[in-house]
Design an enzyme around this catalytic site. Sequence first.
Site, mmCIF file in Angstrom:
data_model
loop_
_atom_site.group_PDB
_atom_site.id
_atom_site.type_symbol
_atom_site.label_atom_id
_atom_site.label_comp_id
_atom_site.label_asym_id
_atom_site.label_seq_id
_atom_site.Cartn_x
_atom_site.Cartn_y
_atom_site.Cartn_z
ATOM 1 N N ASP A 145 0.869 -1.179 -0.034
ATOM 2 C CA ASP A 145 -0.039 -0.097 -0.141
ATOM 3 C C ASP A 145 0.805 1.362 -0.117
ATOM 4 O O ASP A 145 2.168 1.086 0.523
ATOM 5 C CB ASP A 145 -0.772 0.094 1.242
ATOM 6 C CG ASP A 145 -1.998 -0.954 1.303
ATOM 7 O OD1 ASP A 145 -2.251 -1.563 0.182
ATOM 8 O OD2 ASP A 145 -2.590 -0.980 2.335
ATOM 9 N N ARG A 195 -0.686 -0.497 -8.706
ATOM 10 C CA ARG A 195 -2.083 -0.244 -8.272
ATOM 11 C C ARG A 195 -2.427 1.252 -8.493
ATOM 12 O O ARG A 195 -1.591 1.797 -7.567
ATOM 13 C CB ARG A 195 -2.377 -0.768 -6.799
ATOM 14 C CG ARG A 195 -3.772 -0.266 -6.501
ATOM 15 C CD ARG A 195 -3.768 -0.274 -5.136
ATOM 16 N NE ARG A 195 -3.874 -1.636 -4.400
ATOM 17 C CZ ARG A 195 -3.817 -1.879 -3.294
ATOM 18 N NH1 ARG A 195 -3.445 -0.962 -2.241
ATOM 19 N NH2 ARG A 195 -3.766 -3.254 -2.986
HETATM 20 P P1 FDA Z 1 -13.458 9.609 -5.432
HETATM 21 O O1 FDA Z 1 -13.593 9.325 -4.263
HETATM 22 O O2 FDA Z 1 -12.582 10.933 -6.149
HETATM 23 O O3 FDA Z 1 -14.887 9.644 -6.161
HETATM 24 C C1 FDA Z 1 -15.265 9.934 -7.080
HETATM 25 C C2 FDA Z 1 -16.580 9.272 -7.626
HETATM 26 O O4 FDA Z 1 -16.777 8.022 -7.432
HETATM 27 C C3 FDA Z 1 -17.777 9.922 -6.940
HETATM 28 O O5 FDA Z 1 -18.035 11.292 -7.274
HETATM 29 C C4 FDA Z 1 -18.639 8.909 -7.048
HETATM 30 O O6 FDA Z 1 -19.342 8.930 -8.262
HETATM 31 C C5 FDA Z 1 -17.937 7.593 -7.290
HETATM 32 N N1 FDA Z 1 -17.809 6.848 -5.564
HETATM 33 C C6 FDA Z 1 -16.889 7.097 -4.979
HETATM 34 N N2 FDA Z 1 -17.355 6.441 -3.690
HETATM 35 C C7 FDA Z 1 -18.495 6.096 -4.272
HETATM 36 C C8 FDA Z 1 -19.486 5.081 -3.222
HETATM 37 N N3 FDA Z 1 -19.079 5.010 -1.825
HETATM 38 N N4 FDA Z 1 -20.456 5.029 -3.734
HETATM 39 C C9 FDA Z 1 -20.952 5.435 -4.768
HETATM 40 N N5 FDA Z 1 -20.203 5.952 -5.816
HETATM 41 C C10 FDA Z 1 -19.066 6.284 -5.314
HETATM 42 N N6 FDA Z 1 -5.259 5.157 -0.883
HETATM 43 C C11 FDA Z 1 -3.858 5.162 -0.496
HETATM 44 O O7 FDA Z 1 -3.642 6.402 -0.143
HETATM 45 N N7 FDA Z 1 -3.036 4.100 -0.580
HETATM 46 C C12 FDA Z 1 -3.371 3.040 -1.057
HETATM 47 O O8 FDA Z 1 -2.609 2.133 -0.881
HETATM 48 C C13 FDA Z 1 -4.583 2.669 -1.326
HETATM 49 N N8 FDA Z 1 -5.341 1.585 -1.779
HETATM 50 C C14 FDA Z 1 -6.583 1.379 -2.334
HETATM 51 C C15 FDA Z 1 -6.714 0.208 -2.809
HETATM 52 C C16 FDA Z 1 -7.927 0.182 -3.619
HETATM 53 C C17 FDA Z 1 -8.248 -1.131 -4.143
HETATM 54 C C18 FDA Z 1 -8.806 1.297 -3.553
HETATM 55 C C19 FDA Z 1 -10.093 1.134 -4.423
HETATM 56 C C20 FDA Z 1 -8.491 2.415 -3.195
HETATM 57 C C21 FDA Z 1 -7.432 2.353 -2.291
HETATM 58 N N9 FDA Z 1 -6.959 3.728 -1.960
HETATM 59 C C22 FDA Z 1 -5.695 3.638 -1.431
HETATM 60 C C23 FDA Z 1 -7.933 4.574 -1.776
HETATM 61 C C24 FDA Z 1 -7.996 5.882 -2.600
HETATM 62 O O9 FDA Z 1 -6.637 6.565 -2.776
HETATM 63 C C25 FDA Z 1 -9.206 6.888 -2.720
HETATM 64 O O10 FDA Z 1 -9.047 7.636 -1.464
HETATM 65 C C26 FDA Z 1 -10.645 6.254 -2.942
HETATM 66 O O11 FDA Z 1 -10.432 5.188 -3.867
HETATM 67 C C27 FDA Z 1 -11.499 7.172 -3.363
HETATM 68 O O12 FDA Z 1 -10.893 7.557 -4.377
HETATM 69 P P2 FDA Z 1 -12.060 7.043 -5.937
HETATM 70 O O13 FDA Z 1 -11.015 7.081 -7.181
HETATM 71 O O14 FDA Z 1 -12.812 5.823 -5.500
HETATM 72 O O15 FDA Z 1 -12.814 8.291 -6.278
#
Ligand code: FDA
Length: 318
Positions: A145, A195
């Site tokens: 991570d 990732r």
């Molecule tokens: P973001 O939070 O910007 O949301 C964008 C859009 O996605 C929203 O407007 C909505 O449309 C949709 N969405 C998001 N959440 C939703 C929900 N609950 N329900 C419905 N729609 C939703 N971080 C880190 O710092 N170190 C790491 O090692 C990891 N590892 C990691 C592994 C995996 C498998 C994932 C998926 C994520 C991580 N993260 C992480 C977390 C990552 O950095 C981030 O904080 C979250 O994934 C949120 O970012 P998103 O890209 O999902 O979109």
Amino acid sequence: MNPLRPAILAAAGSSRIKDVITRVPATSAVVQRFVAGETRAELVPVARALLESGRSVSVDFLGEYTTDRVQASAAVAEYFSLIDDLAEAEQSSAGVLTDIPRVEVSLKLSALGQSLGQDGPAIAAENLHKLCAKAVERHVWVTVDAEDHTTTADTLEAVRNARAEFPWLAVALQTYLRQAEDNARDLAADGTRIRLCKGAYQEPDTVAYQRRAEVDASYLRCLEVLLRNAWYPMIASHDPAMISAALALAAENHRAPGDFEFQMLYGIRDAEQRHLVGEGHSLRVYIPYGTQWYGYLMRRLAERPANLGFFLRALTER
Ligand code: FDA
């Protein structure tokens, strides 16, 4: 980005707030929505059910910023048992066997000792080596991570060194970091499995983009680098815009399912996870478990006002 995000992440560092929040029982709906239990016995059936639904898994034994060597060794011992249990769950699940391991563990080097003073990085690197050697015996993958930016250089170095022996070892890259695109190019050129995520910590402007549009633009630039060049990109996002862009770039670069995968967090967008699997894509669910769920839960609450509302309701329902 959630306008409350900086305040929630800053408050997460306060021990008084931690005392209040950790009074929420681990059995409450809000913890259970994001965390698959406090023990391995609770985690395994969750992982097995996801494998049976056609999804892959990456399991994180929760814990970070370990403060002594004994704790770091205890984390390694837990991961050893976890790797055995996951390998057995995969064998007994009805999933299709492929060259790509359907079970993986995710780990934080700070849980393996990285923050234990001057010797910390060496202790974490030794523990990472032990875990990779165990994982390879059981056909299980490992991803490291990404934590706060003060650890990024040590983490990338540890992964680079360990990959000499374990070339399948992956690392997470956070696109809110200004250096992300350069890192993506270097790691893709080395053939590292990556990732790609936006990043979940509170970081200063000097090292990280602060505006959502900038973080998203960085994500799209990194996606392009990875889908054009990297061995096996892992698109870790729930964002429909990032998922559509990845699908378009994958098609443009003749990547079939099995050449890349989507990843989402346990408890988030379950219907979309099933939809992508139904369309023939590979999707891995990141599942955290363990008693140290506080930091992980706070990062999820900071991401989305709806998550925070859900949490506040759970507090008042006690
Ligand atoms: P973001 O939070 O910007 O949301 C964008 C859009 O996605 C929203 O407007 C909505 O449309 C949709 N969405 C998001 N959440 C939703 C929900 N609950 N329900 C419905 N729609 C939703 N971080 C880190 O710092 N170190 C790491 O090692 C990891 N590892 C990691 C592994 C995996 C498998 C994932 C998926 C994520 C991580 N993260 C992480 C977390 C990552 O950095 C981030 O904080 C979250 O994934 C949120 O970012 P998103 O890209 O999902 O979109």
